[in-house]
Design an enzyme around this catalytic site. Structure first.
Site, PDB file in Angstrom:
ATOM      1  CG  HIS A  69      -1.585   1.245   1.494  1.00 56.66           C
ATOM      2  ND1 HIS A  69      -1.215   2.108   2.725  1.00 56.66           N
ATOM      3  CD2 HIS A  69      -2.657   1.691   0.790  1.00 56.66           C
ATOM      4  CE1 HIS A  69      -1.967   3.196   2.488  1.00 56.66           C
ATOM      5  NE2 HIS A  69      -2.748   3.100   1.563  1.00 56.66           N
ATOM      6  CG  HIS A  87       0.831   8.448   1.624  1.00 54.85           C
ATOM      7  ND1 HIS A  87       1.180   7.858   2.568  1.00 54.85           N
ATOM      8  CD2 HIS A  87      -0.540   8.602   1.696  1.00 54.85           C
ATOM      9  CE1 HIS A  87       0.021   7.391   3.352  1.00 54.85           C
ATOM     10  NE2 HIS A  87      -1.067   7.999   2.756  1.00 54.85           N
TER      11      HIS A  87
END
Length: 320
Positions: free
Chosen positions: A42, A116
């Site tokens: 992820h 991110h």
């Protein structure tokens, strides 16, 4: 071959996770990859976040981008992976969650990064070249690259950026790309010499080499109990067939002011929180796999706590 190696081979055991797909027993070579358990990461590139980057999420901290300590806080709560993409590949990860972004006012109009919370240091083309080189050296390992989000793709240049990126992917991987019209199995991929599957979360129907978005189930919570509950519900009631799908073990920070409860913990970070929860989540995966099929299982900290071995060993129960 030693006696212990011969015994492991007869049992279907994997002895090297760097090449685990090629070590699966023959009876698994002809089943669709949709029905294999595949370890994935992820936010695969979050180990590479740039402390000097502007903050691009969460929204309520964007205005603090010029403050170093704010960027530092975002970074420590945005890192979900510790190891490079090559080390993740070597560890046995075969699905990669690659979130794409364009830096505002970049002098190179087609240069893209991952993100991110912050942008990465390394650009997209460099990382895809690294993955291509690895795929070249490991022709029997099937890699699934899921490109998504496309942050900063302004409407005026959006189409141009997608065309550029898709053409780069097709030119780079060439004959390695497995076409979406065929059902992928290990044997079919090996026979065709194709070991890269690219999923693209943007319409690309005219490209037979580009797959559409892969469904990703996740708990949207920092509480592992809630994550398990949501994933169980998804696997038992909403799982699509026959196609790839992801069971995401990742923890997720709230997308509102509640996120401050976590990121203002001075002596904690996301890696520590994940480390405390991952063993419980992996135990749940083993238990749930006895009730519902698993396909791609994605996690944070994929090189820890036997994550890869736990997922790969689920395939032994598929032997007929």
């Amino acid at each position: 071959m030693t006696k212990s190696a011969e015994k492991s081979k007869r049992r279907g055991d994997v002895t090297s996770y760097c090449d685990w797909m090629s070590q699966l027993p023959p009876e698994l070579h002809n089943i669709p990859l949709f029905n294999l358990a595949i370890p994935g990461s992820h936010d695969s590139m979050s180990y590479d976040l740039d402390i000097n980057s502007a903050i691009i999420e969460p929204d309520n901290l964007k205005r603090l981008s010029k403050i170093y300590c704010a960027r530092k806080i975002v970074r420590k709560w945005a890192i979900t992976q510790e190891e490079t993409i090559t080390k993740q590949l070597d560890a046995g990860v075969r699905y990669f969650d690659l979130r794409i972004a364009r830096k505002r006012n970049d002098t190179n109009p087609t240069r893209l990064y991952f993100y991110h919370g912050l942008y990465t240091l390394t650009d997209v083309e460099t990382v895809l070249n690294i993955i291509n080189d690895w795929a070249e050296r490991h022709p029997k390992e099937i890699l699934i690259l899921a490109l998504s989000h496309f942050k900063g793709f302004d409407k005026k240049i959006e189409e141009h950026l997608h065309i550029h990126l898709i053409n780069f992917i097709k030119t780079l991987f060439r004959a390695k790309l497995f076409h979406k019209m065929d059902i992928p199995t290990l044997k079919r991929c090996w026979d065709q010499g194709r070991n890269v599957i690219v999923s693209y979360d943007y319409p690309a129907n005219q490209h037979p080499e580009i797959w559409s978005k892969i469904t990703y189930y996740y708990g949207k919570s920092m509480d592992p109990t809630e994550v398990k509950s949501e994933l169980r519900r998804a696997l038992e009631t909403r799982r699509p067939l026959p196609c790839f799908f992801v069971c995401g073990l990742n923890l997720t920070l709230p997308d509102d002011a509640r996120t401050l409860r976590y990121i203002l913990r001075l002596c904690d970070n996301l890696v520590n929180v994940i480390g405390r929860s991952l063993p419980k989540l992996l135990q749940w995966v083993e238990e749930q796999a006895e009730k519902t099929p698993m396909n791609i299982v994605a996690s944070d900290l994929v090189t820890r706590d036997g994550f890869v071995s736990t997922v790969v060993k689920l395939n032994i129960s598929k032997r007929v």
